[in-house]
Design an enzyme around this catalytic site. Sequence first.
Site, mmCIF file in Angstrom:
data_model
loop_
_atom_site.group_PDB
_atom_site.id
_atom_site.type_symbol
_atom_site.label_atom_id
_atom_site.label_comp_id
_atom_site.label_asym_id
_atom_site.label_seq_id
_atom_site.Cartn_x
_atom_site.Cartn_y
_atom_site.Cartn_z
ATOM 1 N N LEU A 44 0.843 -1.191 0.000
ATOM 2 C CA LEU A 44 0.000 0.000 0.000
ATOM 3 C C LEU A 44 0.884 1.248 0.000
ATOM 4 C CD1 LEU A 44 -2.752 -1.037 2.583
ATOM 5 C CD2 LEU A 44 -2.774 -1.284 0.093
ATOM 6 N N CYS A 48 2.444 8.160 -3.884
ATOM 7 C CA CYS A 48 2.570 9.134 -2.800
ATOM 8 C C CYS A 48 3.629 8.695 -1.776
ATOM 9 C CB CYS A 48 1.206 9.288 -2.134
ATOM 10 S SG CYS A 48 1.227 10.274 -0.650
ATOM 11 N N LYS A 57 9.075 15.210 0.399
ATOM 12 C CA LYS A 57 9.002 16.117 1.545
ATOM 13 C C LYS A 57 10.107 15.836 2.549
ATOM 14 C CE LYS A 57 6.622 17.499 -0.760
ATOM 15 N NZ LYS A 57 5.941 17.163 -2.033
ATOM 16 N N GLY A 185 10.986 21.720 -16.756
ATOM 17 C CA GLY A 185 9.639 21.860 -16.192
ATOM 18 C C GLY A 185 9.683 22.669 -14.907
ATOM 19 N N ILE A 189 7.037 19.561 -9.409
ATOM 20 C CA ILE A 189 8.179 18.659 -9.189
ATOM 21 C C ILE A 189 9.494 19.342 -9.533
ATOM 22 C CG2 ILE A 189 9.264 16.491 -9.959
ATOM 23 C CD1 ILE A 189 6.452 15.304 -10.210
ATOM 24 N N HIS A 444 -1.078 35.403 19.039
ATOM 25 C CA HIS A 444 -0.021 36.350 18.669
ATOM 26 C C HIS A 444 1.290 35.925 19.317
ATOM 27 C CE1 HIS A 444 1.851 40.143 17.580
ATOM 28 N NE2 HIS A 444 2.319 40.214 18.822
HETATM 29 P P1 FAD Z 1 -1.040 6.285 -7.000
HETATM 30 O O1 FAD Z 1 -0.498 6.815 -5.729
HETATM 31 O O2 FAD Z 1 -0.308 6.575 -8.254
HETATM 32 O O3 FAD Z 1 -1.194 4.719 -6.800
HETATM 33 C C1 FAD Z 1 -1.581 3.891 -7.839
HETATM 34 C C2 FAD Z 1 -1.190 2.475 -7.492
HETATM 35 O O4 FAD Z 1 -1.781 1.614 -8.444
HETATM 36 C C3 FAD Z 1 0.316 2.197 -7.547
HETATM 37 O O5 FAD Z 1 0.716 1.521 -6.373
HETATM 38 C C4 FAD Z 1 0.473 1.292 -8.772
HETATM 39 O O6 FAD Z 1 1.519 0.359 -8.612
HETATM 40 C C5 FAD Z 1 -0.877 0.600 -8.808
HETATM 41 N N1 FAD Z 1 -1.295 0.097 -10.122
HETATM 42 C C6 FAD Z 1 -1.343 0.760 -11.295
HETATM 43 N N2 FAD Z 1 -1.856 -0.043 -12.261
HETATM 44 C C7 FAD Z 1 -2.149 -1.226 -11.667
HETATM 45 C C8 FAD Z 1 -2.717 -2.445 -12.119
HETATM 46 N N3 FAD Z 1 -3.122 -2.634 -13.373
HETATM 47 N N4 FAD Z 1 -2.865 -3.451 -11.222
HETATM 48 C C9 FAD Z 1 -2.477 -3.305 -9.937
HETATM 49 N N5 FAD Z 1 -1.950 -2.172 -9.466
HETATM 50 C C10 FAD Z 1 -1.794 -1.144 -10.312
HETATM 51 N N6 FAD Z 1 0.451 15.028 -3.951
HETATM 52 C C11 FAD Z 1 0.152 15.751 -2.856
HETATM 53 O O7 FAD Z 1 -1.028 15.884 -2.522
HETATM 54 N N7 FAD Z 1 1.126 16.320 -2.078
HETATM 55 C C12 FAD Z 1 2.434 16.203 -2.392
HETATM 56 O O8 FAD Z 1 3.297 16.727 -1.674
HETATM 57 C C13 FAD Z 1 2.792 15.467 -3.560
HETATM 58 N N8 FAD Z 1 4.078 15.321 -3.901
HETATM 59 C C14 FAD Z 1 4.390 14.566 -5.006
HETATM 60 C C15 FAD Z 1 5.721 14.449 -5.344
HETATM 61 C C16 FAD Z 1 6.085 13.702 -6.457
HETATM 62 C C17 FAD Z 1 7.541 13.569 -6.823
HETATM 63 C C18 FAD Z 1 5.073 13.047 -7.219
HETATM 64 C C19 FAD Z 1 5.450 12.201 -8.389
HETATM 65 C C20 FAD Z 1 3.742 13.164 -6.881
HETATM 66 C C21 FAD Z 1 3.377 13.949 -5.775
HETATM 67 N N9 FAD Z 1 2.057 14.121 -5.409
HETATM 68 C C22 FAD Z 1 1.744 14.881 -4.314
HETATM 69 C C23 FAD Z 1 0.955 13.499 -6.154
HETATM 70 C C24 FAD Z 1 0.482 12.227 -5.433
HETATM 71 O O9 FAD Z 1 1.570 11.335 -5.315
HETATM 72 C C25 FAD Z 1 -0.648 11.593 -6.229
HETATM 73 O O10 FAD Z 1 -1.672 12.547 -6.419
HETATM 74 C C26 FAD Z 1 -1.235 10.398 -5.478
HETATM 75 O O11 FAD Z 1 -0.244 9.426 -5.230
HETATM 76 C C27 FAD Z 1 -2.375 9.789 -6.295
HETATM 77 O O12 FAD Z 1 -2.891 8.688 -5.638
HETATM 78 P P2 FAD Z 1 -3.640 7.520 -6.416
HETATM 79 O O13 FAD Z 1 -4.167 6.621 -5.360
HETATM 80 O O14 FAD Z 1 -4.562 8.081 -7.401
HETATM 81 O O15 FAD Z 1 -2.521 6.768 -7.259
HETATM 82 P P1 NAD Z 2 3.262 20.193 -13.456
HETATM 83 O O1 NAD Z 2 2.098 20.136 -14.336
HETATM 84 O O2 NAD Z 2 3.121 20.744 -12.072
HETATM 85 O O3 NAD Z 2 4.411 21.058 -14.149
HETATM 86 C C1 NAD Z 2 4.935 20.733 -15.394
HETATM 87 C C2 NAD Z 2 5.661 21.957 -15.912
HETATM 88 O O4 NAD Z 2 6.404 21.573 -17.040
HETATM 89 C C3 NAD Z 2 4.702 23.064 -16.334
HETATM 90 O O5 NAD Z 2 5.174 24.282 -15.810
HETATM 91 C C4 NAD Z 2 4.775 23.022 -17.856
HETATM 92 O O6 NAD Z 2 4.549 24.282 -18.461
HETATM 93 C C5 NAD Z 2 6.196 22.542 -18.056
HETATM 94 N N1 NAD Z 2 6.439 21.859 -19.320
HETATM 95 C C6 NAD Z 2 5.628 20.995 -19.971
HETATM 96 N N2 NAD Z 2 6.236 20.536 -21.089
HETATM 97 C C7 NAD Z 2 7.460 21.112 -21.133
HETATM 98 C C8 NAD Z 2 8.564 21.039 -22.020
HETATM 99 N N3 NAD Z 2 8.519 20.261 -23.088
HETATM 100 N N4 NAD Z 2 9.655 21.778 -21.745
HETATM 101 C C9 NAD Z 2 9.709 22.583 -20.650
HETATM 102 N N5 NAD Z 2 8.694 22.688 -19.763
HETATM 103 C C10 NAD Z 2 7.593 21.957 -20.000
HETATM 104 O O7 NAD Z 2 3.860 18.713 -13.442
HETATM 105 P P2 NAD Z 2 4.964 18.021 -12.538
HETATM 106 O O8 NAD Z 2 5.819 19.042 -11.870
HETATM 107 O O9 NAD Z 2 5.579 16.978 -13.382
HETATM 108 O O10 NAD Z 2 4.087 17.318 -11.428
HETATM 109 C C11 NAD Z 2 3.051 16.423 -11.819
HETATM 110 C C12 NAD Z 2 1.906 16.483 -10.874
HETATM 111 O O11 NAD Z 2 2.230 15.805 -9.660
HETATM 112 C C13 NAD Z 2 1.518 17.885 -10.426
HETATM 113 O O12 NAD Z 2 0.703 18.535 -11.365
HETATM 114 C C14 NAD Z 2 0.796 17.599 -9.153
HETATM 115 O O13 NAD Z 2 -0.513 17.212 -9.476
HETATM 116 C C15 NAD Z 2 1.561 16.423 -8.598
HETATM 117 N N6 NAD Z 2 2.548 16.887 -7.596
HETATM 118 C C16 NAD Z 2 2.092 17.532 -6.505
HETATM 119 C C17 NAD Z 2 2.991 17.990 -5.567
HETATM 120 C C18 NAD Z 2 2.478 18.702 -4.357
HETATM 121 O O14 NAD Z 2 1.299 18.604 -4.091
HETATM 122 N N7 NAD Z 2 3.314 19.409 -3.621
HETATM 123 C C19 NAD Z 2 4.353 17.789 -5.730
HETATM 124 C C20 NAD Z 2 4.780 17.129 -6.864
HETATM 125 C C21 NAD Z 2 3.858 16.673 -7.792
#
Ligand code: FAD
Ligand code: NAD
Length: 462
Positions: A44, A48, A57, A185, A189, A444
């Site tokens: 699980l 995330c 984080k 980007g 991220i 405060h």
């Molecule tokens: P996921 O977390 O993507 O989980 C999907 C699961 O499904 C995975 O375990 C995968 O292995 C499994 N799966 C896929 N296909 C199949 C299949 N056919 N059969 C069985 N299993 C399968 N969001 C925030 O709110 N705050 C943040 O600070 C934040 N930071 C992030 C930082 C990074 C670097 C990234 C990449 C994302 C971040 N996000 C953040 C986004 C967040 O991780 C996602 O929004 C969240 O994990 C989505 O949850 P989910 O349950 O939809 O899918």
């Molecule tokens: P994003 O959509 O936040 O940002 C992508 C950026 O890449 C945009 O600014 C876009 O204009 C730029 N871009 C797109 N194509 C490009 C190119 N060819 N050359 C240069 N720049 C380009 O996407 P991300 O940063 O990959 O993150 C993906 C998603 O994951 C986020 O949208 C968010 O939903 C989730 N996430 C959330 C958190 C958080 O909640 N703190 C942290 C990380 C990721």
Amino acid sequence: MVMGDLVREVDVAIVGGGPGGYSAAFRCAELGLETAVVDAGRRLGGACLWEGCIPSKALLHVGAVLGEAERAKEFGVDFGEPRIALDTLRKWKAERVVGRLARGLAAVAKSKGVEVIGGRGVFEDSRTLRVEGDEPQKLRFTSAVVATGSAPSPLPGLGLAPDRVMDSTAALELPDVPERLLVVGGGYIGLELGQVYAALGSKVMLVEMTDGLLPGVDRDLVQPLARQCEKLFVKIRLDTTVTSLRETGSGIEARFGGDTVAFDRVLVAVGRRAVSADLGLETTRVRPDARGVIAVDERCRTADPRIWAVGDVTGEPMLAHRAMRQGKVAAEAIAGRPAAFDNVAVPAVVFTDPEVAWCGLTESEATRAGRPVRLAKFPWAASGRAATLGRSDGLTKLIVDPDTGRVLGVGIVGPGAGELIAEGAVAVETALTVEDLAVTIHAHPTLSETLMEAAETLLRPA
Ligand code: FAD
Ligand code: NAD
């Protein structure tokens, strides 16, 4: 009988064990439904826990400590040059942070009687899920939840080269601290991980396709972050796309904006796409759109009455807390309870230095929609708490209905904005007015006073 022929009856089969999937599973189990989660990793947490929110984080916290230590010189405290033991850092992240939370989730699943099955789930029809992999079997379900999440989008036309070109998952493994890092980007991220690597010592250059960082976010909230990134990064190139990446013996050459620049590594962070291919959905009534996104109604039900979908696979905003809320809504709806994803405030937080957070209506959205609003802005230069922290670069703003005084949206930039936005989310979700915020006593000196102070500006006669 071979294992793959085994057919099990369950009330609810959940495909994907991320925040959406496990939240749905836990709530289904609490409501008395026999529930199995099929996850490709037999664990699980999903993106995330394993490759997203939590490890990023943890690393950002390390970056913040390094940043604070550097700032301390201003008031006469010098810790000397930091020495970073990468192995210890990786181990702390993997074991003390991610591992600990993973064990916690597994224990909760066990205590609630949720079974976690390892393998890929593939629909055979609207009643049957085939599990491929280590534990092959078929689940015959009454309801199913698709919670398969999202995956990093590749750079269009370039593909992902091995090793030196990293996506966020590879970057979070911290293979090394490259001397020269290109971040493609300037979204969540790129900025979060760009700051991590810059804090650890990389010379970071960031290339963003649009004319500003964090496209879509109100510019006054982005400005303090952009200024900080200009200090931390060696260069930020806006309105720029990378046209080629070429591995050389000692590094990687990137072409953008007519220049060719050499780097040691490249981080591609140009968005994420929904994971819905090869799921056998064509055997059901679910039809993902061209981007792979599955449409759902407010109860998280898809076009197939037996199948529900939650989380990133249902599209933007791709955030863990949205996925969790959707998971709970889907579970309640499956159990026949009245529930809907009708939240008006989905907070968003970019965990950079400074943090940027917003919820509800933004100023840009109001402008685009031609919707009249009143704005209240409180610059942190006037906040006592911000002064004590040496951080007067923040801003708190309220987006308010001009007729009723109702708080429609909140935006905050500054350290701790990610925690402060919770008050904004409560205000927007429960339809508080600026007067409610202004007359509520805020301790405060705290940064939370900036919400009260911003509200007060709208109560004063013009
Ligand atoms: P996921 O977390 O993507 O989980 C999907 C699961 O499904 C995975 O375990 C995968 O292995 C499994 N799966 C896929 N296909 C199949 C299949 N056919 N059969 C069985 N299993 C399968 N969001 C925030 O709110 N705050 C943040 O600070 C934040 N930071 C992030 C930082 C990074 C670097 C990234 C990449 C994302 C971040 N996000 C953040 C986004 C967040 O991780 C996602 O929004 C969240 O994990 C989505 O949850 P989910 O349950 O939809 O899918
Ligand atoms: P994003 O959509 O936040 O940002 C992508 C950026 O890449 C945009 O600014 C876009 O204009 C730029 N871009 C797109 N194509 C490009 C190119 N060819 N050359 C240069 N720049 C380009 O996407 P991300 O940063 O990959 O993150 C993906 C998603 O994951 C986020 O949208 C968010 O939903 C989730 N996430 C959330 C958190 C958080 O909640 N703190 C942290 C990380 C990721």
